[in-house]
Design an enzyme around this catalytic site. Structure first.
Site, PDB file in Angstrom:
ATOM      1  N   GLU A 150       9.334 -16.283  11.764  1.00  0.00           N
ATOM      2  CA  GLU A 150       9.678 -15.457  12.938  1.00  0.00           C
ATOM      3  C   GLU A 150       8.718 -14.273  13.061  1.00  0.00           C
ATOM      4  OE1 GLU A 150      13.833 -14.164  13.343  1.00  0.00           O
ATOM      5  OE2 GLU A 150      13.082 -12.408  14.426  1.00  0.00           O
ATOM      6  N   HIS A 180      16.135 -23.380   8.778  1.00  0.00           N
ATOM      7  CA  HIS A 180      15.875 -23.415   7.344  1.00  0.00           C
ATOM      8  C   HIS A 180      17.056 -24.012   6.586  1.00  0.00           C
ATOM      9  CE1 HIS A 180      12.562 -20.133   7.583  1.00  0.00           C
ATOM     10  NE2 HIS A 180      12.075 -21.346   7.673  1.00  0.00           N
TER      11      HIS A 180
END
Ligand code: SF4
Length: 320
Positions: free
Chosen positions: A133, A47
């Protein structure tokens, strides 16, 4: 000309890239070297816009879903956050050539969840709704075999018998302090619940939170370098706020700093999330040096020597 005001800057150490991020970026770079462009990456590899833009410039095509990747010899890489089981299954069905850059510490959590399921335990996943995740970890198990909780209040709403066969696992990038509270609530309601053999919150998350906690207690302001969608970066900002820092900014780059907040500040700590490259920290220090007479020091609260080798398929392809 008025003299620049003084500013003490404490650089938190460790900060920035973790071993899982280094490996994921390395996977993409090596794939580009070995197979040439284009290389497809499902989801942002990590990210961070700077990292994503740099890779895109080298010929990486970022996709949201596998359906966007054409069949053929170009590899499709899974990001460091991990993927649900259905994703590699779909890739196999379409004969796609895939490389898995999931962080080994995320894979460890996937395995724990699978073992609990095999042993007949319902899995409680502590994590944030919608994070990739979490989607990947929930997706290791059949629908209904895991329940996501994000807070101690949500634990109170769970409808299992106190003796129900339960186990918990966690997202790797959570707040250490919040998670302790949620786990305490789980253990209070379900004393038999199985805990992970080792912490699921990874070493990098834990070390960066500890460093910023210590530094935040010594300064008036904290800057966290990281993306708004980076869970571990968000947690670093929260830790700084909780330590009483009136100014705690999460910024993706120097361009996003709100300078109005720093007029009267004379001490500042800087840290970076696990997906933020050091160059972004350097640019911020340089920008402060233009406005202040800075004195920079480093506060080291842990030494990190973690290293994850590349996936075997890439090592073999390179050797061959
Ligand atoms: S933050 Fe932790 S779990 Fe995530 S990639 Fe880095 S080492 Fe792996």
């Amino acid at each position: 000309m008025t003299a620049k005001p003084k500013l003490r800057i404490i650089l938190c150490a460790p900060r920035g890239f973790c071993a899982g991020v280094v490996r994921a970026i390395d996977v993409v770079e090596r794939a580009l070297q070995i197979y040439g462009a284009p290389v497809y990456v499902r989801h942002e590899i990590v990210h961070n816009k700077y990292v994503v833009d740099s890779l895109r410039a080298k010929g990486v095509v970022f996709i949201k879903e596998l359906s966007e990747a054409p069949a053929g010899p170009a590899p499709v890489i899974f990001s460091a956050h991990g993927v649900a089981k259905a994703v590699p299954e779909e890739a196999r069905a379409r004969n796609l050539f895939t490389i898995d850059a999931t962080c080994p510490l995320v894979t460890k959590v996937h395995r724990e969840a699978q073992v609990h399921f095999k042993r007949g335990r319902h899995v409680i996943l502590i994590g944030h709704v919608g994070h990739p995740e979490v989607i990947g970890t929930m997706g290791q198990l059949p629908t209904g075999a895991a329940t996501l909780v994000s807070s101690a209040a949500e634990v109170e709403e769970l409808r299992f018998e106190p003796q129900a066969p339960l186990a918990y696992v966690t997202q790797t990038t959570l707040s250490v302090d919040d998670t302790r509270e949620i786990v305490a609530a789980l253990k209070r309601r379900f004393p038999q619940i199985y805990a992970p053999p080792l912490e699921d919150i990874c070493y990098a998350t834990t070390n960066r939170q500890e460093a910023v906690k210590r530094a935040a207690a010594m300064v008036e302001a904290v800057i966290v370098v990281g993306a708004a969608n980076s869970s571990n970066s968000q947690r670093l900002r929260e830790v700084a706020e909780r330590e009483g820092c009136a100014v705690a900014q999460l910024v993706p780059s120097v361009d996003e700093i709100d300078w109005r907040a720093f007029g009267a500040v004379r001490s500042l700590a800087i840290t970076a999330g696990a997906s933020a490259p050091e160059i972004l920290v350097e640019r911020i220090v340089d920008a402060f040096a233009e406005r202040f007479r800075i004195a920079v020091e480093t506060l080291t609260t842990a030494d990190e020597a973690m290293f994850f080798p590349l996936p075997r398929s890439l090592r073999e392809a390179q050797a061959g």
